[in-house]
Write a protein that holds these residues in place. Structure first.
Motif, short mmCIF file in Angstrom:
data_model
loop_
_atom_site.label_atom_id
_atom_site.label_comp_id
_atom_site.label_asym_id
_atom_site.label_seq_id
_atom_site.Cartn_x
_atom_site.Cartn_y
_atom_site.Cartn_z
N TRP A 55 20.89 47.23 29.28
CA TRP A 55 20.24 46.37 28.29
C TRP A 55 19.51 45.20 28.94
O TRP A 55 20.01 44.57 29.87
CB TRP A 55 21.27 45.82 27.31
N SER A 56 18.35 44.89 28.39
CA SER A 56 17.65 43.64 28.72
C SER A 56 18.16 42.56 27.76
O SER A 56 18.91 42.83 26.81
CB SER A 56 16.14 43.82 28.54
N LEU A 57 17.75 41.32 28.00
CA LEU A 57 18.14 40.24 27.10
C LEU A 57 17.54 40.46 25.71
O LEU A 57 18.17 40.13 24.69
CB LEU A 57 17.71 38.89 27.66
N ASP A 58 16.35 41.03 25.64
CA ASP A 58 15.77 41.35 24.34
C ASP A 58 16.56 42.44 23.65
O ASP A 58 16.69 42.44 22.41
CB ASP A 58 14.31 41.78 24.52
N ASP A 59 17.10 43.39 24.42
CA ASP A 59 17.97 44.42 23.84
C ASP A 59 19.24 43.79 23.25
O ASP A 59 19.71 44.20 22.18
CB ASP A 59 18.37 45.46 24.88
N TYR A 60 19.80 42.82 23.97
CA TYR A 60 20.97 42.11 23.44
C TYR A 60 20.62 41.44 22.11
O TYR A 60 21.38 41.52 21.14
CB TYR A 60 21.44 41.04 24.44
N ALA A 61 19.47 40.78 22.06
CA ALA A 61 19.05 40.09 20.84
C ALA A 61 18.87 41.10 19.70
O ALA A 61 19.32 40.86 18.57
CB ALA A 61 17.75 39.33 21.09
#
Length: 278
Positions: A55-61
């Motif tokens: 996951w990227s940070l955008d995926d986390y969001a």
């Protein structure tokens, strides 16, 4: 992916909603004392991240948004602890979840030592990064467990959470922690913070070698007009929500109450011509 993102909700829907996003360990196992200190003053949402290595940070969001929307929560306050301050910034930038305000606990914008994280990852094929995560996960959890087991010996619920915290520190969990550390090393959300138009508050423990609050407070006070207050709790450490649960809970509830009251702009009075007689 070892599991799905999980969440659980405490409190009535008519209360202000506070969404807790955890530190680099990625789960809710250390937040029970803070939740208890909140009492019935907010609706408290806790999140545990999946042990993802991709996951990227955008995926986390996006994962946080999807989980909240599925249970009908579309607005609330974001409480980003340490690593999750980095999830908060893309959450507000995406502008899909109706964020009422942002609180970071032991958090940051761009970490002042990202160069050290990148160097640790490059040297020895990530051996130093593994060492750092080992200290955070194994060393910190061992010390915390010894102290907390004595302190909360009459609280079965808290003891159960401590045992769960230790049980979750598996090899895959540590790899997920390394991945999150890499995400910190490559992230720079300063443009988002500078343009934030939501109320922003920050809280830190004074004894914090992981996220040096002096650097963070200096940057926020000069570059982030949305910052309303930065609170230092002197007896707390990096895990400020647990090591100063009562004081942190009282402060955060106060901020939420203040943030829900719209600011009334000061009127600029102008006079033209002569002053009328009394």
């Amino acid at each position: 992916m070892a599991e799905e993102l999980q969440l659980r909700v405490y409190g009535e829907a008519n209360l202000p909603t506070l969404i807790f996003l955890p530190g680099i360990h990625g789960d809710w196992t250390l937040i029970s004392s803070f939740r208890r200190a909140l009492g019935n003053r907010v609706r408290f949402v806790e999140i545990t991240y999946p042990r993802t290595l991709t996951w990227s940070l955008d995926d986390y969001a996006a994962g946080v948004e999807d989980a909240l929307f599925k249970i009908g929560i579309t607005s609330g306050w974001l409480l980003g602890e340490s690593f999750s301050s980095q999830v908060v910034w893309p959450l507000v930038a995406r502008n899909k979840f109706q964020t009422e305000g942002v609180i970071i606990a032991g958090g940051f914008v761009k970490h002042p030592m990202t160069w050290a994280i990148r160097c640790a990852d490059r040297i020895g094929s990530g051996a130093l990064l593994s060492f750092l995560i080992g200290i955070m996960f194994v060393g910190a959890s061992a010390v915390y467990a010894k102290v907390a087991r004595w302190r909360f010996r009459h609280s079965p619920e808290t003891l159960a959470n401590i045992n769960e915290f230790i049980a979750r520190r598996t090899p895959l969990d540590r790899e997920a922690g390394k991945h999150r550390l890499r995400l910190i090393g490559g992230n720079d959300p300063r443009a988002i913070a500078k343009n934030l138009r939501l109320p922003l508050f920050a809280i830190s423990g004074s004894m914090d070698p992981i996220v040096p609050w002096i650097n963070i407070r200096w940057w926020l006070s000069r570059h982030c007009p949305a910052l309303r207050e930065y609170k230092i709790i002197w007896q707390a450490d990096h895990n400020v929500l647990s090591t100063a649960a009562n004081e942190a809970a009282d402060q955060i509830v106060k901020w939420i109450s203040e943030g829900r009251v719209p600011r009334v702009p000061k009127l600029k009075l102008e006079t033209h011509g002569t002053r009328p007689s009394d």
